[in-house]
Enzyme design. Structure first.
Site, mmCIF file in Angstrom:
data_model
loop_
_atom_site.group_PDB
_atom_site.id
_atom_site.type_symbol
_atom_site.label_atom_id
_atom_site.label_comp_id
_atom_site.label_asym_id
_atom_site.label_seq_id
_atom_site.Cartn_x
_atom_site.Cartn_y
_atom_site.Cartn_z
ATOM 1 N N VAL A 3 0.808 -1.227 0.000
ATOM 2 C CA VAL A 3 0.000 0.000 0.000
ATOM 3 C C VAL A 3 0.840 1.275 0.000
ATOM 4 C CG1 VAL A 3 -2.104 -0.976 1.023
ATOM 5 C CG2 VAL A 3 -0.309 -0.062 2.524
ATOM 6 N N ASN A 13 -7.036 -1.660 5.962
ATOM 7 C CA ASN A 13 -6.633 -2.431 7.142
ATOM 8 C C ASN A 13 -5.116 -2.639 7.275
ATOM 9 O OD1 ASN A 13 -7.147 -4.741 9.249
ATOM 10 N ND2 ASN A 13 -5.977 -5.714 7.608
ATOM 11 N N SER A 32 -6.943 2.978 15.587
ATOM 12 C CA SER A 32 -6.544 2.280 16.822
ATOM 13 C C SER A 32 -6.849 3.197 17.997
ATOM 14 C CB SER A 32 -5.043 1.982 16.804
ATOM 15 O OG SER A 32 -4.602 1.589 18.092
ATOM 16 N N TYR A 60 3.217 5.266 15.198
ATOM 17 C CA TYR A 60 1.910 4.607 15.036
ATOM 18 C C TYR A 60 0.764 5.544 15.447
ATOM 19 C CZ TYR A 60 -1.307 0.548 15.448
ATOM 20 O OH TYR A 60 -2.333 -0.367 15.317
ATOM 21 N N ALA A 68 0.754 8.798 15.414
ATOM 22 C CA ALA A 68 0.603 9.858 14.405
ATOM 23 C C ALA A 68 -0.217 9.350 13.221
ATOM 24 C CB ALA A 68 1.981 10.324 13.938
ATOM 25 N N LYS A 108 -2.358 6.677 13.118
ATOM 26 C CA LYS A 108 -3.735 6.274 13.439
ATOM 27 C C LYS A 108 -4.608 7.466 13.816
ATOM 28 C CE LYS A 108 -3.288 1.815 12.751
ATOM 29 N NZ LYS A 108 -3.916 1.199 11.559
ATOM 30 N N ILE A 163 -5.996 -6.596 20.232
ATOM 31 C CA ILE A 163 -6.698 -7.721 19.607
ATOM 32 C C ILE A 163 -5.713 -8.857 19.346
ATOM 33 C CG2 ILE A 163 -8.131 -8.417 17.609
ATOM 34 C CD1 ILE A 163 -9.422 -6.176 19.344
HETATM 35 P P1 NAP Z 1 -1.317 -8.260 11.238
HETATM 36 O O1 NAP Z 1 -1.729 -9.538 11.843
HETATM 37 O O2 NAP Z 1 0.121 -7.871 11.299
HETATM 38 O O3 NAP Z 1 -1.821 -8.192 9.719
HETATM 39 C C1 NAP Z 1 -1.538 -7.080 8.918
HETATM 40 C C2 NAP Z 1 -1.245 -7.524 7.511
HETATM 41 O O4 NAP Z 1 -0.886 -6.364 6.737
HETATM 42 C C3 NAP Z 1 -0.060 -8.488 7.420
HETATM 43 O O5 NAP Z 1 -0.344 -9.555 6.552
HETATM 44 C C4 NAP Z 1 1.026 -7.597 6.889
HETATM 45 O O6 NAP Z 1 2.052 -8.296 6.204
HETATM 46 C C5 NAP Z 1 0.251 -6.708 5.957
HETATM 47 N N1 NAP Z 1 1.012 -5.543 5.536
HETATM 48 C C6 NAP Z 1 2.046 -4.943 6.163
HETATM 49 N N2 NAP Z 1 2.538 -3.940 5.419
HETATM 50 C C7 NAP Z 1 1.803 -3.900 4.284
HETATM 51 C C8 NAP Z 1 1.841 -3.099 3.118
HETATM 52 N N3 NAP Z 1 2.776 -2.143 2.966
HETATM 53 N N4 NAP Z 1 0.928 -3.327 2.154
HETATM 54 C C9 NAP Z 1 0.025 -4.307 2.264
HETATM 55 N N5 NAP Z 1 -0.062 -5.125 3.346
HETATM 56 C C10 NAP Z 1 0.824 -4.918 4.342
HETATM 57 O O7 NAP Z 1 -2.125 -7.048 11.897
HETATM 58 P P2 NAP Z 1 -3.569 -6.991 12.620
HETATM 59 O O8 NAP Z 1 -3.339 -7.062 14.071
HETATM 60 O O9 NAP Z 1 -4.533 -7.902 11.958
HETATM 61 O O10 NAP Z 1 -3.925 -5.461 12.316
HETATM 62 C C11 NAP Z 1 -4.803 -5.053 11.274
HETATM 63 C C12 NAP Z 1 -5.015 -3.561 11.424
HETATM 64 O O11 NAP Z 1 -5.551 -3.277 12.723
HETATM 65 C C13 NAP Z 1 -3.716 -2.742 11.325
HETATM 66 O O12 NAP Z 1 -3.971 -1.524 10.671
HETATM 67 C C14 NAP Z 1 -3.376 -2.469 12.784
HETATM 68 O O13 NAP Z 1 -2.592 -1.323 12.942
HETATM 69 C C15 NAP Z 1 -4.761 -2.312 13.375
HETATM 70 N N6 NAP Z 1 -4.839 -2.530 14.810
HETATM 71 C C16 NAP Z 1 -4.423 -3.711 15.364
HETATM 72 C C17 NAP Z 1 -4.554 -3.900 16.747
HETATM 73 C C18 NAP Z 1 -4.169 -5.182 17.413
HETATM 74 O O14 NAP Z 1 -4.134 -5.216 18.650
HETATM 75 N N7 NAP Z 1 -3.884 -6.249 16.687
HETATM 76 C C19 NAP Z 1 -5.071 -2.871 17.537
HETATM 77 C C20 NAP Z 1 -5.467 -1.683 16.946
HETATM 78 C C21 NAP Z 1 -5.358 -1.523 15.567
HETATM 79 P P3 NAP Z 1 3.406 -8.651 7.052
HETATM 80 O O15 NAP Z 1 2.984 -9.576 8.146
HETATM 81 O O16 NAP Z 1 4.299 -9.281 6.032
HETATM 82 O O17 NAP Z 1 3.918 -7.334 7.587
#
Ligand code: NAP
Length: 248
Positions: A56, A82, A145, A157, A159, A161, A190
């Site tokens: 992205v 996402n 987030s 992060y 900044a 979000k 999560i």
């Molecule tokens: P995750 O398990 O790390 O999944 C995120 C996916 O995005 C991974 O497959 C990752 O690939 C991919 N990605 C990374 N950089 C990318 C890029 N440049 N272009 C396209 N895809 C890319 O994360 P998640 O916990 O499901 O989080 C999903 C969203 O929720 C994120 O925006 C995160 O900031 C937000 N969020 C998460 C939490 C939490 O507690 N988990 C809390 C608040 C917000 P790689 O693994 O190869 O990097």
């Protein structure tokens, strides 16, 4: 919008929450196209979900991905913004043992802004362009987030979000005349691969600070994403889904 009518792009949907959103959409009868940097994990997605490599933060990659997804699904009407990464660290850190003072590198700062903010903005722009050109209505769901309220060790992060939540309002105002709604969901902690590295002591402390007594699961966030997609009178707002924990 009825889920059976949905033609959705999910960025970063090869694992974690994005994968759960894609699977739930598919189960509801929607069409789904997932983009992610992790092509191995993309190959493990269930049959019926279209997928392709997407970084992205790469403008041209986003342009061609959106065009490809529209072709695959016969149009577009939902974007789940996402994809995200964390590269945590204090802006300035003094080591307790050595007294050494270090700082967050420019690369650490920029990489997180590039993916979480610039990448999400490229995706929103290309998605809106496509819909406006086609004269179609739709919905953007930004995954922000609760860290957007401020979080120690997460300058980069926070900044990204916070800006995403603020631009949920900006884009709502800019796109409303075209029938495009924009909402955001702000998860607390999560259970996903992103958070699996946390040590048990820190995890126990965290659970104690959550009024509802547990770390969230992707399904908790899907419920809010589904609401944003389905409620035609919702736009410009961010929904915190955090077990009541808040942050700041
Ligand atoms: P995750 O398990 O790390 O999944 C995120 C996916 O995005 C991974 O497959 C990752 O690939 C991919 N990605 C990374 N950089 C990318 C890029 N440049 N272009 C396209 N895809 C890319 O994360 P998640 O916990 O499901 O989080 C999903 C969203 O929720 C994120 O925006 C995160 O900031 C937000 N969020 C998460 C939490 C939490 O507690 N988990 C809390 C608040 C917000 P790689 O693994 O190869 O990097």
């Amino acid at each position: 919008m009825d889920l059976t009518q949905v033609k959705a792009i999910v960025t970063g949907g090869a694992q974690g929450m994005g994968r759960h959103f894609a699977e739930q959409l598919l189960a509801a009868g929607a069409k789904v196209a997932v983009g992610d940097v992790d092509t191995d994990k993309l190959a493990e997605l269930p049959e019926g979900i279209a997928s392709r490599k997407l970084d992205v933060s790469d403008e041209q990659d986003v342009e061609s991905f959106v065009a490809w997804a529209a072709e695959q699904m016969g149009g577009l009407n939902v974007l789940i913004n996402n994809a995200g990464i964390i590269r945590d660290g204090l802006l300035v850190r003094k080591s307790r043992s050595t007294g050494e003072i270090t700082k967050m590198s420019a690369a650490q700062l920029r990489s997180v802004l590039d993916v979480n903010l610039v990448g999400a903005t490229f995706a929103a722009r290309e998605f809106a362009m496509n819909l406006i050109q086609a004269g179609e209505k739709g919905v953007i769901v930004n995954i922000s987030s609760i860290a957007r309220h401020g979080s120690r060790g997460q300058t980069n992060y926070v900044a990204a979000k916070a800006a995403l939540a603020a631009n949920t309002v900006t884009w709502m105002r800019e796109f409303a005349p075209f029938g495009i709604r924009v909402g955001a969901v702000a998860p607390g902690m999560i259970e996903t691969p992103m958070t699996q590295g946390m040590n048990q002591a820190a995890r126990d402390r965290l659970v104690q600070s959550i009024p509802l007594g547990r770390i969230g699961v992707p399904e908790d966030i899907w419920r809010a994403v589904q609401f944003v997609i389905e409620c035609d009178y919702f736009s410009g707002r961010t929904i915190d889904v955090d077990g009541g924990s808040g942050m700041g």
